[in-house]
Design an enzyme around this catalytic site. Structure first.
Site, PDB file in Angstrom:
ATOM      1  N   LYS A 180      27.386   9.784 -18.032  1.00  0.00           N
ATOM      2  CA  LYS A 180      26.880  10.418 -19.254  1.00  0.00           C
ATOM      3  C   LYS A 180      27.127   9.493 -20.436  1.00  0.00           C
ATOM      4  CE  LYS A 180      27.198  14.839 -21.784  1.00  0.00           C
ATOM      5  NZ  LYS A 180      27.866  16.166 -21.800  1.00  0.00           N
ATOM      6  N   SER A 236      24.933  20.113 -21.906  1.00  0.00           N
ATOM      7  CA  SER A 236      24.462  18.868 -22.478  1.00  0.00           C
ATOM      8  C   SER A 236      24.398  17.713 -21.484  1.00  0.00           C
ATOM      9  CB  SER A 236      25.360  18.460 -23.656  1.00  0.00           C
ATOM     10  OG  SER A 236      26.672  18.201 -23.195  1.00  0.00           O
ATOM     11  N   SER A 242      28.914  22.393 -20.290  1.00  0.00           N
ATOM     12  CA  SER A 242      27.959  21.277 -20.246  1.00  0.00           C
ATOM     13  C   SER A 242      27.899  20.492 -18.941  1.00  0.00           C
ATOM     14  CB  SER A 242      28.231  20.311 -21.401  1.00  0.00           C
ATOM     15  OG  SER A 242      27.745  20.851 -22.607  1.00  0.00           O
TER      16      SER A 242
END
Ligand SMILES: [Mg+2]
Ligand SMILES: [Zn+2]
Lengths: 462, 97, 477
Positions: free
Chosen positions: A57, A132, A156
């Site tokens: 990420k 996210s 997330s």
């Protein structure tokens, strides 16, 4: 399979599909190939992740590779050092394929709020992948990486895992180092893995978990290995009425899959225990105040002075600050900074930030109460299956409410695992959430593995 | 606690947060904040008398590190991402006052 | 003016003598090329996290114990939010509601007790260098560990403020908490000053004064500010709550910002740092580990060694000086009353004349004691001593101790034997028959005149006591 063959397969998938999916913000094809060649030459099969591809990420630092956290504020920024989790992955023989898209600074539940455009769900490209960590989930779901790292502040990792039919673990707060991980809300943020199976999640987790001297909030609680189980005899699985029977806005298919999950676990010997988490409806409010208050300070460093975007020719220092930030930060990020600043400001701090921290204790106490009668909790990860792109993006409040079940364990610092439990009538994936006692990842991973196999007979054969 | 978010509050908060807001943007921001504050007003239902704030999930104590220097970054590394620099320093418009 | 009294409280920032910064492992250094002592933590890079330096805790606890504070079992780091170019994270990590130490005091020279409210830990900011074309920021200093020592407004005059600061500095230096260097900024002081009519209970509006980097500037700035406030009030105006900077060049305070623009710092507990717990057993060890503090040392100097208050205070102002004094005098306590004023007057005068710093003297104290002993024993005449010191202190080519030994060897011996002195004395008495008559008539103080005349004949290199004894023989016979 050689590392090189595996990397080429992933890069092939990226070339074929990422134009449409947009899971990655940066692909390090050359680096991945070079590293695979080195690993193949070394052939060190004792390395726990030897030759396996991992997508990272984009709020986790990989030295020398761009890091944006999904924000145009950080376009062009290159960190000088690896995050601790990245250093551990590399030491374990993993190959990093690139940096994945995300809601800006982790603030979102759909990956539509990236400063660089949305990511699409590979299982249905009209849908969001969740967020996210949507880029990480999409990358794994599309076969662009074997596993991915995400971060989870209020859901997330778990929610995008559920939306993309994956397993995803948010470890206990303090279990995994946050050093080198761009902070959203420091008392909530945790790094964790997303992968196709619970067992793969556990493999990555075993590598990244453990004390790090560079993170004062990381604990030295020993990480116990997972004992994989066939049956669940003697295990008490709690179901909070607020997460299922009395849950507001719960999709019918989601509810049905949860009941099937409970049946499957009961069949394997578990005892289902009804419990109550009475402050579930307050958790979102407490979460948004605590998270935004912390974020308002965490994001002050993006001032356009030492790194990041700076507005052209600011006449004064104040203009530099206010215009650089207003221009480069997205609307949702600014909204949360303003909310958090308000919640901490003189005259309002007691009624908002402080109050939220007190309610946070009540929420933690609810879980402590539940552990009196059960060993873990099961419920839905998200109240609904993945929604369509654009469907909720205009209404921040509607989006906030989607986190109803995931923010509680975050506030209490508990480990929680999303496990795929089938699909809805439109063949959209549905994920259960297993919540464990603090530092007891081993139990939810073991039960999650049983649960995933119950819904996926192909895994049973494997 | 229900709060009416007016332009004055938004301006003050934006000033603290160093976010420039145009007058045209103020009403929308005020409305968004007011809606969120209405959502969080659900906390008023919870009796927190005598409940201490929970700031860290596990409430352990801090474990300090040893006072041993480690190699940091070079000047070039420190300045590598700087939008403007001069003479080994980060450069900003002149600070007044 | 006399109708007013001042109310003064000091906030002192002391840089802790650690090897590394408070929240990262960068070395703490003074000066150096800009931005060469940084890392992701003190640059505030995305993802960097603070990790507390254990030595910082030990030194803060020592500071607290040395000032009679209660060390808190639990203290909490907080974020103080504001934007400034030399503050990399947009917040300073400090301690707000729960500081590491509370409720101490400083005893001033005159016995007055000034209370300390709190001592808290915090990180220093970097340096902003303001120029015409912009502000340059050097973050080498960012993250340097500080204690902030906040005093109650118990001080009433500029001299009391200086006395408080001197005493506090002495304690911090003695404890090895801080090097106490005000010029280099490792000890910094802000003063809150207000005035009120004598007899009034309520405090007046206070003004904060910053930018005082010596004891002298603290005294001058506060005295000046008290006068300024009295003038304002006597002119019928009100004092504005504001921050003022001391401008030493113009000897005045200048307005920096008024309190109307006061910031809202939004303090809240830093989620990156857990609460700091202080173990009671460890604390007891720290307490047992404290050295003799300046107040006790001064009392010992006056009580056991018989020094006067002035010499005792002067020695204790610089703890290394008192340490060297103690070491040197250990085997010759009977010389203490001579040695202390010898250092304070003759030696200090030589340093000033030759522009040399004190620490050089600390290393040369054994040699100075030897010289002092000779001088007191009459083996060095006053003039010889003065010449010897002058020669040695002007010699910068070798260490002071060596220069002193060398000058000592050149000084030769004093003339003290009777055979050499008698003819000189006889000549002096023959030359001044009138004075001899006056002496014999009762003006005994004229002995000094005769000694001086004899000394002159002997170029100052004679034993004054031997001359005086011989004179007495001749004149009183
Ligand atoms: Mg301070
Ligand atoms: Zn550093």
């Amino acid at each position: 399979m050689t590392a090189t063959a595996h990397v080429e397969a992933c890069l092939g998938q990226i070339a074929a599909r990422d134009g449409q999916i947009a899971a990655f913000l940066h692909v390090d094809a050359d680096g991945a190939r070079a590293r695979a060649a080195v690993l193949d030459a070394q052939a060190d099969w004792s390395a726990p992740l030897h030759g396996l591809t991992i997508a990272v990420k984009d709020n986790i630092a990989v030295a020398g590779q761009p890091l944006t956290a999904g924000s145009r504020m950080l376009a062009g920024y290159v960190p000088p050092r690896d995050a601790t989790v990245v250093a551990r992955l590399l030491a374990a023989g993993a190959v990093l394929v690139g940096k994945t898209n995300m809601d800006e600074f982790g603030m979102g539940s759909s990956t539509e709020l990236s400063g660089f455009g949305p990511t699409r769900n590979p299982l249905d490209v009209t849908r969001v992948p969740g967020g996210s960590s949507g880029g990480s989930a999409a990358a794994v779901a599309a076969g662009m990486a074997w596993a991915a790292l995400g971060t989870d502040t209020g859901g997330s990792i778990r929610q995008p895992a559920a939306f993309c039919g994956l397993a995803g673990l948010k470890p206990t707060y303090g279990r995994v180092s946050r050093s080198g991980v761009v902070a959203y809300a420091s008392s909530l943020d945790q790094v964790g893995p997303l992968a196709t199976t619970v067992r793969d999640v556990a493999r990555v987790y075993a590598v990244i978990a453990g004390h790090d001297p560079l993170d004062a909030t990381s604990t030295d609680e020993p990480v116990s290995p997972v004992t994989w189980r066939g049956d669940l005899a003697g295990l008490r699985i709690g179901v909070a009425r607020e997460h299922l029977l009395a849950a507001e806005g719960l999709d019918a298919d989601v509810k049905q899959r949860m009941e099937q999950a409970l049946d499957a676990l009961r069949t394997r010997g578990a005892v289902i225990v009804p419990v109550s988490l009475p402050h579930t409806r307050h958790a979102i409010a407490a979460y948004y105040l605590v998270a935004t208050a912390e974020a308002s300070a965490n994001l002050s460093r993006y001032d356009g002075l030492r790194y990041g975007q700076r507005v052209a020719n600011p006449p004064t220092l104040d203009a530099l600050y206010t215009h650089s930030r207003a221009d480069a930060l997205g609307k949702e990020v600014q909204r949360r900074i303003l909310l958090g600043t308000f919640a901490l400001s003189a005259g309002f701090q007691d009624a908002f930030y402080q109050k939220a921290c007190r309610v946070r204790r009540k929420i933690a106490d609810d879980f402590a109460q539940a552990w009196q009668t059960c060993d873990l909790l099961l419920g839905p990860t998200s109240p609904v299956p993945p929604w369509r792109l654009g469907e909720k993006v205009a209404d921040p409040l509607a989006m906030y409410l989607m986190d109803a079940f995931t923010v509680g364990p975050s506030l209490a610092g508990l480990p929680a695992l999303a496990v795929p439990v089938g699909v809805d009538i439109q063949r959209l994936p549905i994920g259960a959430q297993l919540i464990g006692r603090a530092f007891d990842e081993a139990t939810i991973l073991a039960v999650g593995d049983v649960l995933q196999r119950a819904f996926d007979p192909t895994l049973e054969a494997a | 606690m229900a709060v009416h978010v007016d332009a004055t509050i938004v301006r003050q908060v934006a000033k603290l947060a160093k976010l420039s807001l145009t007058d045209a943007e103020l009403p929308d921001v005020a409305r968004d904040l007011e809606r969120i504050l209405a959502l969080v007003a659900v906390l008023d239902e919870v009796d927190v008398a005598g409940v201490a704030p929970l700031v860290h999930p596990h409430e352990q104590g801090l474990k300090p590190r040893a006072d041993v220097p480690q190699t940091g970054l070079t000047q070039a590394q420190a300045l590598a991402n700087a939008p403007a620099q001069d003479g080994g320093c980060f450069l900003t418009p002149r600070v007044i006052g | 003016m006399s109708a007013f009294e001042a109310v003064i409280g000091l906030e002192v920032h002391a840089q802790l003598l650690t090897r590394t910064k408070i929240f990262c492992s960068c070395a703490v250094t003074v000066g150096g090329e800009p931005n060469t002592r940084t890392c992701p933590v003190c640059l505030g890079l995305p993802g960097a996290l603070p990790v507390l330096n254990a030595e910082v805790v030990r030194l803060a606890v020592r500071a607290g114990l040395g000032t009679g504070c209660t060390v808190q079992a639990i203290s909490v780091f907080a974020r103080k939010n504001y934007f400034y170019p030399d503050l990399p994270k947009g917040y300073q990590i400090t301690q707000a509601e729960l500081p590491v130490c509370l409720d101490g005091q400083i005893v001033l020279d005159d016995g007055k007790v000034a209370r300390i409210q709190r001592i808290h830990l915090e990180e220093d900011a970097g340096k902003s260098i303001h120029g015409d074309s912009g502000t340059r920021v050097d973050l080498n200093r960012a993250g340097t560990p500080l204690v902030e020592i906040v005093g109650h407004p118990d001080l009433r005059t500029a001299d009391e403020a200086v006395s408080y600061l001197r005493e506090l500095r002495g304690i911090l230096v003695t404890l090895g908490v801080c090097d106490g260097n005000m010029e280099e900024g490792s000890l910094r002081c802000d003063a809150n000053v207000s005035i009120r009519p004598i007899g009034q209970e309520m405090f007046g509006t206070r003004v904060e004064i910053k930018n005082m980097n010596s004891f002298r500037s603290v005294r001058d700035a506060i005295a000046h500010e008290i006068g300024r406030q009295a003038d304002v009030i006597q002119d019928g105006h009100a004092i504005r709550q504001e921050t003022r900077l001391w401008n030493a060049d113009f000897s005045r305070t200048e307005s920096m910002r008024s309190k109307e623009e006061a910031a809202d710092y939004r303090y809240f507990p830093d989620p990156d740092l857990l609460p700091l717990h202080i173990d009671p057993a460890w604390l007891a060890l720290q307490r047992a580990d404290l050295p003799e503090l300046p107040a006790a040392r001064k009392a010992r100097y006056q009580g056991e060694l018989g020094l006067d208050a002035r010499a005792a205070n002067w020695l204790c102002e610089e703890p290394p000086r008192a340490d060297a004094f103690d070491r040197t005098i250990a085997d010759a306590p009977e010389l203490a009353t001579a040695f202390a004023p010898f250092l304070m007057t003759q030696v200090q005068a030589q340093l000033q004349r030759n522009d040399r710093p004190w620490p050089e003297v600390d290393a040369a104290m054994p040699a100075l004691l030897r010289i002092c002993r000779k001088w007191r024993a009459g083996q060095l005449a006053n003039k010889m001593l003065a010449e010897l010191l002058q020669t040695a202190f002007a010699d910068t080519a070798q260490p002071l101790a060596d220069a002193l030994a060398h000058a000592e060897s050149l000084a030769g011996a004093v003339v003290s034997d009777v055979a050499a002195l008698e003819p000189v004395i006889a000549a002096v008495l023959a030359k001044f028959p009138g004075e001899v008559a006056k002496y014999r008539a009762g003006q005994k103080q004229l002995v000094g005149f005769f000694v001086g005349q004899a000394m002159r004949q002997l170029a100052g290199k004679a034993d004054a006591q031997a001359i005086a004894a011989l004179l007495a023989d001749k004149l009183d016979a």
